[in-house]
Design a protein around this motif. Sequence first.
Motif, PDB file in Angstrom:
ATOM      1  N   ILE A  50      38.219  53.703 140.315  1.00  0.00           N
ATOM      2  CA  ILE A  50      37.801  54.395 139.093  1.00  0.00           C
ATOM      3  C   ILE A  50      38.875  54.215 138.037  1.00  0.00           C
ATOM      4  CG2 ILE A  50      37.433  56.658 138.017  1.00  0.00           C
ATOM      5  CD1 ILE A  50      36.102  57.601 140.537  1.00  0.00           C
ATOM      6  N   ALA A  51      38.442  53.894 136.821  1.00  0.00           N
ATOM      7  CA  ALA A  51      39.314  53.951 135.640  1.00  0.00           C
ATOM      8  C   ALA A  51      38.857  55.145 134.814  1.00  0.00           C
ATOM      9  CB  ALA A  51      39.209  52.662 134.833  1.00  0.00           C
ATOM     10  N   THR A  52      39.743  56.096 134.602  1.00  0.00           N
ATOM     11  CA  THR A  52      39.385  57.307 133.888  1.00  0.00           C
ATOM     12  C   THR A  52      40.495  57.668 132.907  1.00  0.00           C
ATOM     13  OG1 THR A  52      38.584  59.587 134.174  1.00  0.00           O
ATOM     14  CG2 THR A  52      40.370  58.864 135.628  1.00  0.00           C
ATOM     15  N   SER A  53      40.388  58.820 132.278  1.00  0.00           N
ATOM     16  CA  SER A  53      41.459  59.324 131.412  1.00  0.00           C
ATOM     17  C   SER A  53      41.604  60.817 131.646  1.00  0.00           C
ATOM     18  CB  SER A  53      41.140  59.040 129.934  1.00  0.00           C
ATOM     19  OG  SER A  53      40.215  59.993 129.429  1.00  0.00           O
ATOM     20  N   GLY A  54      42.529  61.438 130.933  1.00  0.00           N
ATOM     21  CA  GLY A  54      42.746  62.866 131.109  1.00  0.00           C
ATOM     22  C   GLY A  54      41.658  63.720 130.498  1.00  0.00           C
ATOM     23  N   ARG A  55      40.682  63.117 129.850  1.00  0.00           N
ATOM     24  CA  ARG A  55      39.639  63.881 129.163  1.00  0.00           C
ATOM     25  C   ARG A  55      38.343  63.997 129.964  1.00  0.00           C
ATOM     26  NH1 ARG A  55      40.551  61.836 122.871  1.00  0.00           N
ATOM     27  NH2 ARG A  55      42.820  62.058 122.908  1.00  0.00           N
ATOM     28  N   GLU A  56      38.167  63.150 130.969  1.00  0.00           N
ATOM     29  CA  GLU A  56      36.947  63.164 131.774  1.00  0.00           C
ATOM     30  C   GLU A  56      37.148  63.986 133.048  1.00  0.00           C
ATOM     31  OE1 GLU A  56      36.623  60.504 128.807  1.00  0.00           O
ATOM     32  OE2 GLU A  56      38.054  60.106 130.419  1.00  0.00           O
ATOM     33  N   LEU A  57      36.131  64.731 133.406  1.00  0.00           N
ATOM     34  CA  LEU A  57      36.194  65.540 134.616  1.00  0.00           C
ATOM     35  C   LEU A  57      35.891  64.666 135.831  1.00  0.00           C
ATOM     36  CD1 LEU A  57      36.457  68.361 135.911  1.00  0.00           C
ATOM     37  CD2 LEU A  57      33.974  68.605 135.591  1.00  0.00           C
ATOM     38  N   LEU A  58      36.791  64.688 136.777  1.00  0.00           N
ATOM     39  CA  LEU A  58      36.587  63.977 138.047  1.00  0.00           C
ATOM     40  C   LEU A  58      36.776  65.008 139.157  1.00  0.00           C
ATOM     41  CD1 LEU A  58      36.049  61.401 139.567  1.00  0.00           C
ATOM     42  CD2 LEU A  58      38.446  60.766 139.310  1.00  0.00           C
ATOM     43  N   ASP A  59      35.684  65.666 139.510  1.00  0.00           N
ATOM     44  CA  ASP A  59      35.758  66.787 140.443  1.00  0.00           C
ATOM     45  C   ASP A  59      35.308  66.381 141.842  1.00  0.00           C
ATOM     46  OD1 ASP A  59      33.018  66.572 140.164  1.00  0.00           O
ATOM     47  OD2 ASP A  59      32.780  68.463 139.079  1.00  0.00           O
ATOM     48  N   SER A  60      35.360  67.335 142.757  1.00  0.00           N
ATOM     49  CA  SER A  60      35.031  67.046 144.154  1.00  0.00           C
ATOM     50  C   SER A  60      33.573  66.630 144.321  1.00  0.00           C
ATOM     51  CB  SER A  60      35.345  68.261 145.026  1.00  0.00           C
ATOM     52  OG  SER A  60      34.630  69.403 144.570  1.00  0.00           O
ATOM     53  N   ALA A  61      32.683  67.166 143.476  1.00  0.00           N
ATOM     54  CA  ALA A  61      31.262  66.814 143.580  1.00  0.00           C
ATOM     55  C   ALA A  61      31.044  65.337 143.273  1.00  0.00           C
ATOM     56  CB  ALA A  61      30.438  67.684 142.635  1.00  0.00           C
ATOM     57  N   LEU A  62      31.724  64.837 142.245  1.00  0.00           N
ATOM     58  CA  LEU A  62      31.606  63.424 141.912  1.00  0.00           C
ATOM     59  C   LEU A  62      32.275  62.562 142.970  1.00  0.00           C
ATOM     60  CD1 LEU A  62      30.831  61.110 140.054  1.00  0.00           C
ATOM     61  CD2 LEU A  62      32.822  61.629 138.639  1.00  0.00           C
ATOM     62  N   LEU A  63      33.442  62.978 143.401  1.00  0.00           N
ATOM     63  CA  LEU A  63      34.163  62.198 144.406  1.00  0.00           C
ATOM     64  C   LEU A  63      33.379  62.102 145.717  1.00  0.00           C
ATOM     65  CD1 LEU A  63      37.736  63.601 143.741  1.00  0.00           C
ATOM     66  CD2 LEU A  63      36.965  61.260 143.298  1.00  0.00           C
ATOM     67  N   ALA A  64      32.628  63.126 146.040  1.00  0.00           N
ATOM     68  CA  ALA A  64      31.850  63.118 147.285  1.00  0.00           C
ATOM     69  C   ALA A  64      30.783  62.037 147.288  1.00  0.00           C
ATOM     70  CB  ALA A  64      31.215  64.482 147.504  1.00  0.00           C
ATOM     71  N   LYS A  65      30.389  61.568 146.097  1.00  0.00           N
ATOM     72  CA  LYS A  65      29.376  60.520 145.997  1.00  0.00           C
ATOM     73  C   LYS A  65      29.981  59.116 146.057  1.00  0.00           C
ATOM     74  CE  LYS A  65      26.546  63.589 143.137  1.00  0.00           C
ATOM     75  NZ  LYS A  65      25.931  63.796 141.789  1.00  0.00           N
ATOM     76  N   LEU A  66      31.279  59.055 146.302  1.00  0.00           N
ATOM     77  CA  LEU A  66      31.992  57.782 146.319  1.00  0.00           C
ATOM     78  C   LEU A  66      32.749  57.639 147.637  1.00  0.00           C
ATOM     79  CD1 LEU A  66      33.340  58.143 142.690  1.00  0.00           C
ATOM     80  CD2 LEU A  66      31.581  56.519 143.414  1.00  0.00           C
ATOM     81  N   PRO A  67      32.058  57.417 148.732  1.00  0.00           N
ATOM     82  CA  PRO A  67      32.700  57.427 150.054  1.00  0.00           C
ATOM     83  C   PRO A  67      33.678  56.282 150.292  1.00  0.00           C
ATOM     84  CG  PRO A  67      30.420  56.675 150.221  1.00  0.00           C
ATOM     85  CD  PRO A  67      30.586  57.199 148.823  1.00  0.00           C
ATOM     86  N   ALA A  68      33.569  55.196 149.537  1.00  0.00           N
ATOM     87  CA  ALA A  68      34.456  54.043 149.748  1.00  0.00           C
ATOM     88  C   ALA A  68      35.621  54.013 148.768  1.00  0.00           C
ATOM     89  CB  ALA A  68      33.654  52.741 149.626  1.00  0.00           C
ATOM     90  N   LEU A  69      35.754  55.030 147.929  1.00  0.00           N
ATOM     91  CA  LEU A  69      36.760  55.023 146.869  1.00  0.00           C
ATOM     92  C   LEU A  69      38.172  54.899 147.440  1.00  0.00           C
ATOM     93  CD1 LEU A  69      37.024  55.366 143.757  1.00  0.00           C
ATOM     94  CD2 LEU A  69      37.425  57.802 144.186  1.00  0.00           C
ATOM     95  N   ARG A  70      38.975  54.022 146.826  1.00  0.00           N
ATOM     96  CA  ARG A  70      40.345  53.793 147.289  1.00  0.00           C
ATOM     97  C   ARG A  70      41.402  54.145 146.253  1.00  0.00           C
ATOM     98  NH1 ARG A  70      39.554  47.736 149.337  1.00  0.00           N
ATOM     99  NH2 ARG A  70      41.801  47.700 149.002  1.00  0.00           N
ATOM    100  N   ILE A  71      41.046  54.120 144.963  1.00  0.00           N
ATOM    101  CA  ILE A  71      42.049  54.376 143.930  1.00  0.00           C
ATOM    102  C   ILE A  71      41.400  54.936 142.677  1.00  0.00           C
ATOM    103  CG2 ILE A  71      41.915  51.951 143.154  1.00  0.00           C
ATOM    104  CD1 ILE A  71      44.839  52.289 142.156  1.00  0.00           C
ATOM    105  N   VAL A  72      42.128  55.848 142.020  1.00  0.00           N
ATOM    106  CA  VAL A  72      41.799  56.341 140.685  1.00  0.00           C
ATOM    107  C   VAL A  72      42.970  55.987 139.780  1.00  0.00           C
ATOM    108  CG1 VAL A  72      41.365  58.361 139.247  1.00  0.00           C
ATOM    109  CG2 VAL A  72      40.359  58.226 141.545  1.00  0.00           C
ATOM    110  N   ALA A  73      42.693  55.220 138.724  1.00  0.00           N
ATOM    111  CA  ALA A  73      43.722  54.841 137.755  1.00  0.00           C
ATOM    112  C   ALA A  73      43.446  55.578 136.457  1.00  0.00           C
ATOM    113  CB  ALA A  73      43.724  53.333 137.530  1.00  0.00           C
ATOM    114  N   CYS A  74      44.378  56.437 136.058  1.00  0.00           N
ATOM    115  CA  CYS A  74      44.174  57.324 134.908  1.00  0.00           C
ATOM    116  C   CYS A  74      44.892  56.788 133.669  1.00  0.00           C
ATOM    117  CB  CYS A  74      44.666  58.731 135.245  1.00  0.00           C
ATOM    118  SG  CYS A  74      44.311  59.944 133.959  1.00  0.00           S
TER     119      CYS A  74
END
Length: 308
Positions: A50-74
């Motif tokens: 995921i490429a995100t910023s400090g303005r977007e919400l990245l909560d547990s509900a969204l993360l739960a839909k991404l079972p293969a996620l390995r990195i978040v780059a903010c």
Amino acid sequence: MHPPEILVLTSMIQPAERAALDAIFTTHGPLGSAALDALLAARGDRILGIATSGRELLDSALLAKLPALRIVACFSAGIDRIDTAALAARGIALTNTSAVLAEEVADLAMALAVMARRRLVAADAHVRSGAWASGQGFAFGRSLQGARMGLLGFGHIGAAIARRAAAAGLALRYCTRTQRPGLDLPFHATPLALAQDSDILVVATTGGAANRNLVDEATLRALGPHGTLVNIARGEVVEEAALLAALADGGLGSAGLDVFLNEPKVDPRFAALPNVVLAPHIASATVETRSAMGAHVVQSLRAALLAA
């Protein structure tokens, strides 16, 4: 072999760096909520980064839909809208750009301090209005020379501000959750104690619920009628109603603000105050630094997902 798939939640990444992401990865987004839900239902198990910023919400509900996620780059220093506990529980890497943007943010912090104490916004208006040409005097500002600057927070940004402030002749002190070993500056355990020992208080700490109203009414008024508040952190860290009141009644001398509680919908009472400098959350917003921040996001994702 197909390129790794990543989800882009922010539109802040500049065109050249976004093009680099598109060239390396299969990218999705930014998307509206309905389109995002559809994407996650169809391909959530294939999203690795995921490429995100400090303005977007990245909560547990969204993360739960991404079972293969390995990195978040903010693409920011602030990570308070990211559920870091959920990432840690799953062993998902998190990077941010605090080191990349620290020098730029420190420059603006110092500029806001100078502008607020020397009344430069009012001085500009004095000249533009013709008041100077007509012989009207202009009230003196307050000096920075020898002033005591308190740093609330001493991470990458706080340290960069400290270097500039020391070179400018200010006397430094700081407040963090725990005293920093080897940091030879006066330490205060609370924001109130720091404000009581400061002429200028610079807020350079993290935001989020844990630090909401960390700089409260008592702390603001401890700076006094000649004191200055500078906030380049997050709007919620300062008790905004108390700040407005103190600036209006003279309990606080001046302020330089790059962040606000409900930005971009800034309380209109700020605009009517002559003793505040207002900026639209631009501390890292230069061509060079925003490019470097984007490059850091690209490199973070590349290193995590394409390393041999």
